[in-house]
Design a protein around this motif. Structure first.
Motif, mmCIF file in Angstrom:
data_model
loop_
_atom_site.group_PDB
_atom_site.id
_atom_site.type_symbol
_atom_site.label_atom_id
_atom_site.label_comp_id
_atom_site.label_asym_id
_atom_site.label_seq_id
_atom_site.Cartn_x
_atom_site.Cartn_y
_atom_site.Cartn_z
ATOM 1 N N SER A 145 21.536 2.819 -16.737
ATOM 2 C CA SER A 145 20.812 2.657 -18.003
ATOM 3 C C SER A 145 19.924 3.880 -18.180
ATOM 4 O O SER A 145 18.987 4.095 -17.402
ATOM 5 C CB SER A 145 19.962 1.379 -17.968
ATOM 6 N N VAL A 146 20.228 4.706 -19.174
ATOM 7 C CA VAL A 146 19.518 5.973 -19.361
ATOM 8 C C VAL A 146 18.391 5.788 -20.375
ATOM 9 O O VAL A 146 18.626 5.415 -21.525
ATOM 10 C CB VAL A 146 20.476 7.083 -19.827
ATOM 11 N N ASP A 147 17.189 6.039 -19.943
ATOM 12 C CA ASP A 147 15.991 5.956 -20.785
ATOM 13 C C ASP A 147 15.612 7.379 -21.182
ATOM 14 O O ASP A 147 15.098 8.146 -20.365
ATOM 15 C CB ASP A 147 14.863 5.288 -19.992
ATOM 16 N N ASP A 148 15.881 7.735 -22.445
ATOM 17 C CA ASP A 148 15.604 9.104 -22.870
ATOM 18 C C ASP A 148 14.236 9.247 -23.530
ATOM 19 O O ASP A 148 13.949 10.270 -24.143
ATOM 20 C CB ASP A 148 16.698 9.609 -23.818
ATOM 21 N N ALA A 149 13.391 8.229 -23.395
ATOM 22 C CA ALA A 149 12.072 8.281 -24.021
ATOM 23 C C ALA A 149 10.952 8.465 -23.007
ATOM 24 O O ALA A 149 9.962 9.125 -23.288
ATOM 25 C CB ALA A 149 11.821 7.009 -24.833
ATOM 26 N N SER A 150 11.093 7.909 -21.814
ATOM 27 C CA SER A 150 9.998 7.911 -20.851
ATOM 28 C C SER A 150 9.858 9.241 -20.128
ATOM 29 O O SER A 150 10.805 10.025 -20.025
ATOM 30 C CB SER A 150 10.210 6.798 -19.817
ATOM 31 N N LEU A 151 8.667 9.472 -19.611
ATOM 32 C CA LEU A 151 8.410 10.679 -18.832
ATOM 33 C C LEU A 151 9.075 10.621 -17.472
ATOM 34 O O LEU A 151 9.604 11.620 -16.981
ATOM 35 C CB LEU A 151 6.900 10.873 -18.648
ATOM 36 N N TYR A 152 9.022 9.461 -16.844
ATOM 37 C CA TYR A 152 9.700 9.292 -15.565
ATOM 38 C C TYR A 152 9.993 7.822 -15.329
ATOM 39 O O TYR A 152 9.363 6.943 -15.921
ATOM 40 C CB TYR A 152 8.896 9.874 -14.399
ATOM 41 N N ARG A 153 10.977 7.565 -14.469
ATOM 42 C CA ARG A 153 11.358 6.210 -14.107
ATOM 43 C C ARG A 153 11.555 6.142 -12.591
ATOM 44 O O ARG A 153 11.935 7.141 -11.961
ATOM 45 C CB ARG A 153 12.651 5.778 -14.810
#
Length: 322
Positions: A145-153
């Motif tokens: 699941s790619v989160d392209d909004a957050s700074l880091y995960r």
């Protein structure tokens, strides 16, 4: 420098090295910090490729160690990668899997996420990368699941960060996890960075909508931008274009890829960002100036689009400016 006993952080060096990304890893983990005591991080670099390797900026680099040092690492950082489509050596994949299996943490900055994704260890979890690489990461690794909004995960001792500077936020967060807030704040001050930006905070990006060449919607968009405080209903915009509402909605979507409501909200938030970082205007005044009507509406749309409140956004950018 004291004889350090803390976690061993190993940064990968590869042909085509992303110089900035490697530099920030060395700055956070490899700089002498005697005030932190002997339990501070130990730092080393490991060569992925044989022989001297090229780095961005016309430099040639040589690592301290070969890949064998990875077997001793407590933390392995992938400082970018040579390309989203560049293959990851099978030997490196196996070394990273083995390191994670014995409890080491893995971290990536920007395009380095493709290296960690290649191990399969992120499958079923969430990762981030620079927004420009997000679609490619989804395409190549659909199990992530790619989160392209957050700074880091962070997922199962695997840390991924967005664009280059977001890597600093991730590394400071790792310091916070290992040594506490005071140590993280000390490192941040030395870097002249905000002391903490949460991983879920949005990548602060300006992404102007690209209007198709020759579209008749262009002049209207410019007019709306010049008077965001006005009441721009769909009916009013359609009338201004001499179109029926149905035709206008179709043409608007074709030109911008968005609905009028979403596009106007984006423009108003973008202008609010500018106003928030230029002085101390009251939140209500900012809201009225950009057309949201109330501070409550501004907070709602701003948090939905940016991921933080307007006051948090202003505080972060004023802190950086200070």
């Amino acid at each position: 420098m004291p004889n350090l006993t803390g976690p061993l952080v190993v940064a990968l060096i590869y042909d085509g090295l992303c110089t900035f990304e490697f530099g920030i890893v060395a700055e956070v983990f490899g700089l002498s910090r005697p005030e932190m005591g002997t339990g501070w991080y130990r730092f080393a670099s490991a060569a992925v490729d044989a022989g001297p390797m090229r780095a961005h900026g016309g430099m040639t680099v040589v690592a301290d160690h070969g890949p064998e040092i990875l077997a001793e690492a407590d933390v392995i950082v992938v400082p970018g990668w040579r390309g989203a489509d560049a293959p990851v050596p099978e030997a490196l994949i196996e070394q990273l899997r083995a390191a994670h299996g014995r409890g080491a943490r893995l971290a990536s900055i920007c395009s380095g996420a493709f290296v960690l994704a290649a191990t399969g260890l992120l499958d079923g979890g969430t990762a981030t990368t620079h927004w420009r690489y997000a679609d490619k990461l989804r395409e190549r690794h659909p199990a992530i699941s790619v989160d392209d909004a957050s700074l880091y995960r962070i997922h199962d001792r695997i840390h991924t960060s967005a664009g280059s500077a977001a890597g600093i936020d991730l590394l400071i967060e790792m310091v916070r996890q290992d040594f506490g807030a005071a140590a993280a704040n000390s490192v941040a001050r030395r870097l002249v960075m905000p002391a903490h930006r949460a991983g879920g905070q949005a990548q602060f990006l300006e992404r102007p909508v690209g209007v198709r060449e020759g579209t008749e919607i262009g002049p209207l968009l410019e007019e709306v931008r010049k008077s965001l405080a006005a009441d721009w209903t769909v009916a009013r915009m359609a009338d201004a274009m001499g179109m029926s509402v149905r035709t206008f909605l179709r043409r608007f979507s074709e030109a911008t890829g968005q609905s009028p409501g979403d596009w106007i909200a984006d423009e108003r938030v973008s202008e609010a960002k500018r106003l928030l970082t230029r002085g101390e205007r009251k939140m209500e005044d900012v809201a009225l100036a950009v057309g949201f009507g109330s501070a409550h509406a501004l907070r709602h749309h701003f948090r939905r689009k940016v991921g933080v409140s307007p006051s948090e956004y202003r505080a972060r950018f004023l802190e950086v400016a200070g």
